[in-house]
Design a protein around this motif. Structure first.
Motif, PDB file in Angstrom:
ATOM      1  N   GLN A 118      44.242  -2.451  22.350  1.00 24.18           N
ATOM      2  CA  GLN A 118      43.821  -1.038  22.373  1.00 24.18           C
ATOM      3  C   GLN A 118      43.975  -0.445  23.773  1.00 24.18           C
ATOM      4  O   GLN A 118      44.281   0.733  23.922  1.00 24.18           O
ATOM      5  CB  GLN A 118      42.367  -0.900  21.895  1.00 24.18           C
ATOM      6  CG  GLN A 118      42.282  -0.777  20.374  1.00 24.18           C
ATOM      7  CD  GLN A 118      40.866  -0.700  19.853  1.00 24.18           C
ATOM      8  OE1 GLN A 118      39.928  -1.140  20.513  1.00 24.18           O
ATOM      9  NE2 GLN A 118      40.698  -0.163  18.653  1.00 24.18           N
ATOM     10  N   LYS A 119      43.804  -1.291  24.800  1.00 21.85           N
ATOM     11  CA  LYS A 119      43.937  -0.816  26.185  1.00 21.85           C
ATOM     12  C   LYS A 119      45.337  -0.299  26.475  1.00 21.85           C
ATOM     13  O   LYS A 119      45.532   0.499  27.382  1.00 21.85           O
ATOM     14  CB  LYS A 119      43.632  -1.959  27.164  1.00 21.85           C
ATOM     15  CG  LYS A 119      42.175  -2.156  27.443  1.00 21.85           C
ATOM     16  CD  LYS A 119      42.027  -3.050  28.665  1.00 21.85           C
ATOM     17  CE  LYS A 119      40.776  -3.877  28.600  1.00 21.85           C
ATOM     18  NZ  LYS A 119      40.800  -4.992  29.542  1.00 21.85           N
ATOM     19  N   ILE A 120      46.346  -0.817  25.744  1.00 19.97           N
ATOM     20  CA  ILE A 120      47.704  -0.324  25.988  1.00 19.97           C
ATOM     21  C   ILE A 120      48.172   0.545  24.809  1.00 19.97           C
ATOM     22  O   ILE A 120      49.367   0.620  24.509  1.00 19.97           O
ATOM     23  CB  ILE A 120      48.697  -1.471  26.295  1.00 19.97           C
ATOM     24  CG1 ILE A 120      48.644  -2.553  25.220  1.00 19.97           C
ATOM     25  CG2 ILE A 120      48.448  -2.057  27.669  1.00 19.97           C
ATOM     26  CD1 ILE A 120      49.768  -3.589  25.326  1.00 19.97           C
ATOM     27  N   THR A 186      50.935  -0.351  16.536  1.00 23.59           N
ATOM     28  CA  THR A 186      49.875  -0.660  15.564  1.00 23.59           C
ATOM     29  C   THR A 186      49.575  -2.157  15.498  1.00 23.59           C
ATOM     30  O   THR A 186      50.478  -2.991  15.605  1.00 23.59           O
ATOM     31  CB  THR A 186      50.304  -0.156  14.169  1.00 23.59           C
ATOM     32  OG1 THR A 186      50.567   1.237  14.273  1.00 23.59           O
ATOM     33  CG2 THR A 186      49.233  -0.380  13.131  1.00 23.59           C
ATOM     34  N   LEU A 187      48.301  -2.443  15.295  1.00 23.61           N
ATOM     35  CA  LEU A 187      47.823  -3.817  15.146  1.00 23.61           C
ATOM     36  C   LEU A 187      47.254  -3.939  13.730  1.00 23.61           C
ATOM     37  O   LEU A 187      46.522  -3.057  13.282  1.00 23.61           O
ATOM     38  CB  LEU A 187      46.693  -4.026  16.161  1.00 23.61           C
ATOM     39  CG  LEU A 187      46.547  -5.355  16.864  1.00 23.61           C
ATOM     40  CD1 LEU A 187      47.831  -5.774  17.533  1.00 23.61           C
ATOM     41  CD2 LEU A 187      45.415  -5.264  17.880  1.00 23.61           C
ATOM     42  N   ALA A 188      47.614  -5.024  13.028  1.00 22.02           N
ATOM     43  CA  ALA A 188      47.105  -5.207  11.665  1.00 22.02           C
ATOM     44  C   ALA A 188      46.430  -6.572  11.556  1.00 22.02           C
ATOM     45  O   ALA A 188      47.083  -7.567  11.286  1.00 22.02           O
ATOM     46  CB  ALA A 188      48.245  -5.095  10.653  1.00 22.02           C
ATOM     47  N   PRO A 189      45.118  -6.620  11.785  1.00 23.70           N
ATOM     48  CA  PRO A 189      44.407  -7.886  11.624  1.00 23.70           C
ATOM     49  C   PRO A 189      43.916  -8.049  10.188  1.00 23.70           C
ATOM     50  O   PRO A 189      43.677  -7.051   9.509  1.00 23.70           O
ATOM     51  CB  PRO A 189      43.215  -7.739  12.576  1.00 23.70           C
ATOM     52  CG  PRO A 189      43.044  -6.273  12.812  1.00 23.70           C
ATOM     53  CD  PRO A 189      44.257  -5.541  12.283  1.00 23.70           C
ATOM     54  N   GLY A 190      43.773  -9.284   9.727  1.00 23.64           N
ATOM     55  CA  GLY A 190      43.214  -9.460   8.385  1.00 23.64           C
ATOM     56  C   GLY A 190      43.356 -10.876   7.868  1.00 23.64           C
ATOM     57  O   GLY A 190      43.951 -11.742   8.501  1.00 23.64           O
TER      58      GLY A 190
END
Ligand code: ZN
Length: 341
Positions: A118-120, A186-190
């Motif tokens: 998120q920082k970048i 985008t980041l997709a965690p799960g």
């Protein structure tokens, strides 16, 4: 009359209540409106007027005695209910003995990864755990009957093989690219699912974080710099990084990324199998076919993607050697992560 009163006093003093029933029997006999004391008070009209005052006083004494005894019996019964502990007064100034629990180690690693990206400028996207074949395979360049599909043992639904439990969170990448316009960061965690026998090193479900970056003029140097930044943030500024060529259907070129072993600092230990390096993620430039499958012009846009297992990162970070511990809810394991909260 005074004999009757003396007899009642003796009976009250000797009364015992070991059970709730015995307590209730006592209450009915000596405390309730229909108690023997009620009869004594009613008798007052039969007493000679000059003796009434003394009589009233002694009946009141019996009443008081009966009430005190009743309180005593209640207290006795309560303390025996609580395992016979003494009813010592509670010290309200002592700190409370509340067990607050901890952040689960996987939640901690998940949050750290999200925070770092998120920082970048990465945002977080979510997608369904029950996926169709198109989003889980076809759009990601796994052609029908291609051996690549066999790389991941999948839980399909028997009555409808088009529906499966997602084998990776790359399906979220497809859903985001289908529905939104580039650029993407985008980041997709799960949670993801594989048909694997459960052991110390494999499980039928685990957690992934997939990340992708699509824009004009995105190149390999952006991929390397982003992941280099990530590894240093998570494992420490002295962490070294190396890339090894690899193969994934959805990226070209593809690479596995290793970091210098954070346990032995590259000296060699059993975690890094004495190589000084440990693998932490897979990455690559998104295959133009994947962009086209989502309606993105691959002449105009390029991108990179990467994916890692949260359990794997947590294992390296906390030196946990058995994957099953993460989902067993054993407080002896979970309590070891109290320092994280
Ligand atoms: Zn090592």
């Amino acid at each position: 009359m005074s004999e009757k009163i003396e007899a009642l006093k003796a009976e009250i003093s000797a009364a015992k209540a070991k059970t709730q029933d015995e307590l209730e029997a006592y209450r009915l006999k000596f405390i309730s409106r229909k108690s023997v004391l009620g009869d004594l008070f009613a008798d007052i009209k039969n007493i000679a007027p000059e003796e009434r005052k003394a009589y009233g006083q002694s009946v009141n004494e019996v009443k008081q005695l009966a009430e005190e005894k009743f309180k005593e019996l209640i207290a006795g019964l309560e303390s025996s209910d609580s395992g016979g502990k003494s009813s010592a007064p509670v010290d309200l100034t002592l700190p409370p003995n509340i067990n607050l629990g901890t952040v689960h180690p996987l939640t901690y690693i998940h949050n750290r990864i999200v925070e770092i990206f998120q920082k970048i400028g990465f945002n977080v996207a979510d997608g369904p755990e029950i996926e169709d074949d198109f989003h889980n395979f076809t759009a990601l360049n796994f052609p029908e009957n291609h051996p690549a599909r066999e790389m991941q043992d999948t839980f399909f639904i028997e009555s409808n093989p088009d529906i499966a439990l997602r084998t990776h969170t790359s399906s979220v990448q497809i859903r985001v690219m289908e529905n939104q316009k580039p650029p993407f960061r985008t980041l997709a965690p799960g949670r993801v699912f594989r048909n694997e026998a459960i052991s110390a090193r494999a499980h039928c479900f685990f957690h992934q974080v997939e990340g992708f970056f699509v824009d004009k003029n995105v190149g390999l140097v952006d991929l390397k710099q982003t992941l280099y930044y990530f590894a240093k943030e998570l494992f420490g500024q002295d962490t070294k990084v190396r890339f090894r060529p690899s193969y994934f259907p959805f990226t070209e070129p593809s690479a596995e990324m290793d970091i210098s072993c954070n346990i032995c600092k590259g000296e060699g230990c059993n975690v890094c199998k004495y190589s000084g390096w440990v693998e932490i993620l897979g990455s690559g430039m998104i295959d133009p076919n994947v962009l086209e499958n989502c309606g993105i012009d691959s002449e105009e846009y390029t991108g990179f993607a990467f994916g890692m297992g949260i359990e794997r990162i947590a294992m390296l970070k906390f030196q946990v050697n058995d994957l099953r511990l993460y989902s067993e809810n054993d407080v002896r394991f979970l309590n070891q992560f109290k320092h994280l909260s």
